[in-house]
Design a protein around this motif. Structure first.
Motif, PDB file in Angstrom:
ATOM      1  N   PRO A  17       2.690  -5.034 -11.018  1.00  0.00           N
ATOM      2  CA  PRO A  17       3.701  -3.990 -10.756  1.00  0.00           C
ATOM      3  C   PRO A  17       3.235  -2.619 -11.255  1.00  0.00           C
ATOM      4  N   GLU A  18       2.331  -2.604 -12.217  1.00  0.00           N
ATOM      5  CA  GLU A  18       1.813  -1.327 -12.717  1.00  0.00           C
ATOM      6  C   GLU A  18       1.033  -0.569 -11.649  1.00  0.00           C
ATOM      7  N   SER A  19       0.542  -1.289 -10.642  1.00  0.00           N
ATOM      8  CA  SER A  19      -0.259  -0.612  -9.617  1.00  0.00           C
ATOM      9  C   SER A  19       0.578   0.427  -8.870  1.00  0.00           C
ATOM     10  N   LYS A  69       0.837  -1.201   0.000  1.00  0.00           N
ATOM     11  CA  LYS A  69       0.000   0.000   0.000  1.00  0.00           C
ATOM     12  C   LYS A  69       0.866   1.243   0.000  1.00  0.00           C
ATOM     13  N   VAL A  70       0.255   2.339  -0.371  1.00  0.00           N
ATOM     14  CA  VAL A  70       0.851   3.663  -0.240  1.00  0.00           C
ATOM     15  C   VAL A  70      -0.110   4.467   0.622  1.00  0.00           C
ATOM     16  N   THR A  78      -5.075   5.957   1.585  1.00  0.00           N
ATOM     17  CA  THR A  78      -4.306   4.769   1.213  1.00  0.00           C
ATOM     18  C   THR A  78      -4.751   4.169  -0.117  1.00  0.00           C
ATOM     19  N   PHE A  79      -3.765   3.921  -0.954  1.00  0.00           N
ATOM     20  CA  PHE A  79      -4.005   3.218  -2.216  1.00  0.00           C
ATOM     21  C   PHE A  79      -3.340   1.854  -2.109  1.00  0.00           C
ATOM     22  N   MET A  80      -4.103   0.813  -2.360  1.00  0.00           N
ATOM     23  CA  MET A  80      -3.535  -0.532  -2.199  1.00  0.00           C
ATOM     24  C   MET A  80      -2.762  -0.948  -3.433  1.00  0.00           C
ATOM     25  N   HIS A  99      -7.800   5.604 -10.870  1.00  0.00           N
ATOM     26  CA  HIS A  99      -6.511   5.025 -11.263  1.00  0.00           C
ATOM     27  C   HIS A  99      -6.511   3.508 -11.134  1.00  0.00           C
ATOM     28  N   GLY A 100      -7.700   2.946 -11.014  1.00  0.00           N
ATOM     29  CA  GLY A 100      -7.809   1.490 -10.945  1.00  0.00           C
ATOM     30  C   GLY A 100      -7.239   0.892  -9.669  1.00  0.00           C
ATOM     31  N   LEU A 101      -7.360   1.636  -8.560  1.00  0.00           N
ATOM     32  CA  LEU A 101      -6.783   1.163  -7.296  1.00  0.00           C
ATOM     33  C   LEU A 101      -7.856   1.072  -6.212  1.00  0.00           C
ATOM     34  N   ASP A 102      -7.791   0.020  -5.471  1.00  0.00           N
ATOM     35  CA  ASP A 102      -8.621  -0.111  -4.274  1.00  0.00           C
ATOM     36  C   ASP A 102      -8.080   0.915  -3.276  1.00  0.00           C
ATOM     37  N   ALA A 103      -8.942   1.724  -2.693  1.00  0.00           N
ATOM     38  CA  ALA A 103      -8.468   2.796  -1.815  1.00  0.00           C
ATOM     39  C   ALA A 103      -9.339   2.912  -0.579  1.00  0.00           C
TER      40      ALA A 103
END
Lengths: 456, 456
Positions: free
Chosen positions: B387-389, B335-336, B379-381, B361-365
């Motif tokens: 790896p593109e995530s 996560k970020v 948080t972006f998972m 951005h296609g991210l679970d957040a």
């Protein structure tokens, strides 16, 4: 030259009130007993940050010194135009830009008086805790520039702890915003904290975002008299060690009680001694519980205690406490009060040394102050009929500063360095820190025009 | 070259433990999911301020970059040796130089772990309130260098509020003392506050004087679940407006509750929703009174409340809360988390935007954090299998920072700017403040070797 400067400045400001005709009031601050004075070349009171910027830009281009000024209540000569220059007063920057008691925040201009903010908060169920003396005259901007304290700093911290953002004009005349009024913000170097307490040497504060908290329902003081300095300071230590958190923890030494006690009948009835005032605050139950515990800690060694619960009586106690400084000054006609602060284990030593240093210089001396913070108002009385007493007081202050520094203390707990204490700062902080302070000052004020001759 | 540097540094340090053989642990911090890494030329762990000074002097003479490091728990890449250089770790500066619970103060070296100080204080009846996550690993020096927060910063302020003095080594290798451990000291510019939160760019903090307070007897959390972000944030506002002073005021959005809730049976039973956790603290009566009032404010709009009074249950609640970050990271493998903070009126907007920016951005957040301070952990998972995530998360973070800045918020409420957020600082503070920050940095570090490439 003065007339020319005033004419030019008048053109920069929208209103005719912007340039104030020379008034004796701007020649000194609360150090007037000490003959610190200066004649300003002009006094301006800009009504907006843009006007402040215009004034500073004009002066900066022409290398005219600038002296920022709030309410003029300082005890360190910080607002005195010792070398002339343009005094920039915050008195017309008085707007409350935003006030949100529900969200515990306010955004106010620098010239708002401290007591106006305190009252506005109180009337809306919130609390702005900093309570320096002279709050009827002092300005929020000045409080911030000096990082002022007061009795309730013991629990709530000094003014800076309540500032979440600043708007200031920095040389050569730019309006900057430092901090955004957020309770948490760690992005970049903390320039906001650098301006707090910088005594006008880095810029002129025009507005501040302030943090508030819900107002404590009750504030219940407890006062006790002790045999001497030793037993009184043991009581201060005992309160700290008791696990109770007092809102304020003040003391007045025996000579102060002797001089000022007469104006407060309950104390006068209590007889002589060393006084300790602690305060309980919080909800009704919490304040009552803390009050009881404070009394339990203080009473065994005290020769007298008093703990008013009636609001009028409480107001009377604090009003009297606020007036101690004036009562002491009235004793012989003047006084010098130095606000040294020291580690608590040497507080009794400093209280006793104040009296003995005074005696060694032929001066009546006493002290009172914020005991829980180790912060004295060490006072040497000046005799109007004896001009030599001022000279002797300078030597006494010097001895006091040397002692405070040597025991790990500071030359200023709340008044700032100003003009008065400048010779001692480097001795306290050491050459390495002092050099960096000077270099940081130069970053903000490369021409050295902002309150030059003060603080550093 | 590396072997040579290590050999030279070994000669400067008394013990063989002073130069640590390259270990992967020093190549990253808690941003390791984000692939921020760097190979240090050497890792040193000096055992005294004099050894720190010797290392800094040696590096400074040879223009070798220095990377100060505490416990390595940072979320901004601040301790990552992105361009190599000598990592200076505080791990062997662990002495408690002075501890006086009776006088509410401690003097400790920078490498003492946060939880060690917290525990020492507690065992002696006093309290050190800052409670950043990862206190089992983080060092006091690192907490100060980042001005770390935590849940209880809501009532008690961030780490810097508890620092009354610093010892640091500044370039070219001088040990300086900034502040003397006094609760009040306004002599000179506040360089201590400047070093707090400076992320190792001005010097290396070797020790600190810290302020303590009597420990609250009770800490009683109250948890509630709400239908959605809107009603949950109204509840946060209602607590602020109620006149009660909570010790902590946390939230977890619906997605966070969904992911992390399973690990906390009482919440899992409560069903989905937006969670608010408030805490009452104080004496037994006071904590009970505040707890009751918090429940009264939260309950009407809540679909579920829980308010444990059993100490083991309370510990379990906070242990679970501390683990939320790990539970979210475990969801997809990484996560970020970005710790933006915003004015309270836009908190719901930011919480919702985190999810929608993630989706764009296609991210679970999801987000959780210190609601009362407007401080999110947005948080972006990251999906280990994709790896593109990571690349997409960088774009999402950028959108988030832009939004936070545009609504008057900050890019960092508690983690610092570090390496990660450097491109956004100037946009937040503006060019005038940014230039002055850079110039102040240069005063301390004219060669730009202290944590270069970080913060500014």
């Amino acid at each position: 030259v003065r007339r020319e400067i005033r004419g030019e400045l008048r053109r920069l400001l929208e209103s005719d009130d912007g340039v104030i005709e020379a008034s004796e009031a701007y020649e000194h601050d609360a150090t007037e007993h000490q003959s610190f004075r200066g004649r300003p070349d002009a006094v301006v009171a800009p009504a907006s940050p843009e006007e402040v910027a215009a004034v500073i830009r004009w002066c900066y281009e022409r290398e005219v010194p600038l002296v920022p000024r709030g309410g003029g209540t300082g005890f360190a000569g910080g607002a005195v135009p010792v070398d002339g220059g343009v005094v920039v007063s915050s008195e017309r920057l008085r707007r409350i830009r935003q006030f949100e008691p529900q969200r515990w925040r306010a955004h106010v201009e620098a010239g708002l008086k401290t007591h106006e903010l305190q009252r506005l908060a109180r009337e809306n169920g919130v609390y702005f805790p900093p309570d320096p003396g002279a709050s009827e005259q002092s300005h929020i901007g000045g409080n911030i520039a000096c990082n002022a304290g007061g009795p309730h700093a013991f629990k709530y911290g000094v003014t800076g702890a309540w500032v979440t953002g600043l708007e200031a004009v920095v040389p050569p005349g730019d309006v900057v915003t430092l901090g955004r009024g957020l309770t948490k913000d760690v992005a970049g170097l903390d320039l906001k904290s650098l301006l707090i307490g910088s005594e006008g040497t880095l810029g002129f504060i025009t507005a501040a975002w302030l943090r508030l908290i819900p107002a404590p329902e009750y504030q219940l003081p407890v006062m006790a008299l002790f045999e001497d300095v030793g037993t009184g300071c043991e009581a201060i230590d005992a309160i700290l060690g008791s696990g109770v958190r007092a809102a304020a923890l003040e003391y007045l030494d025996e000579r102060t009680v002797e001089i000022a006690g007469a104006a407060y009948p309950p104390l006068a009835a209590g007889g002589p001694g060393f006084a300790v005032i602690a305060e309980a605050d919080g909800s009704a139950d919490e304040a009552a519980r803390i009050r009881k515990e404070l009394l339990e800690v203080l009473a065994p060694a005290a020769r007298w205690t008093q703990a008013p619960t009636d609001r009028a009586e409480i107001r009377e106690l604090w009003r009297w406490r606020d007036g101690v400084s004036i009562a002491v000054a009235a004793q012989l006609g003047g006084k010098v009060s130095e606000d040294v602060a020291v580690p608590l284990d040497v507080l009794p030593q400093l209280i006793e040394a104040t009296v003995s240093i005074g005696a060694a210089h032929g001066l009546d001396a006493c002290s009172w102050g914020h005991g829980g913070d180790g912060n004295l108002h060490a006072t040497f009385m000046l005799d109007r009929g004896d001009p030599e007493s001022l000279t002797r007081s300078r030597a006494a202050s010097e001895d006091l500063f040397e002692l405070a520094i040597s025991v790990g203390g500071t030359i200023s707990g709340e008044h700032g360095v100003g003009f008065v204490k400048r010779p001692y700062l480097e001795r306290q902080v050491g050459p390495l820190a002092f050099e960096r302070m000077q270099a940081v000052r130069q970053v903000f004020d490369p021409k050295g025009l902002m309150n030059s001759g003060k603080a550093l």
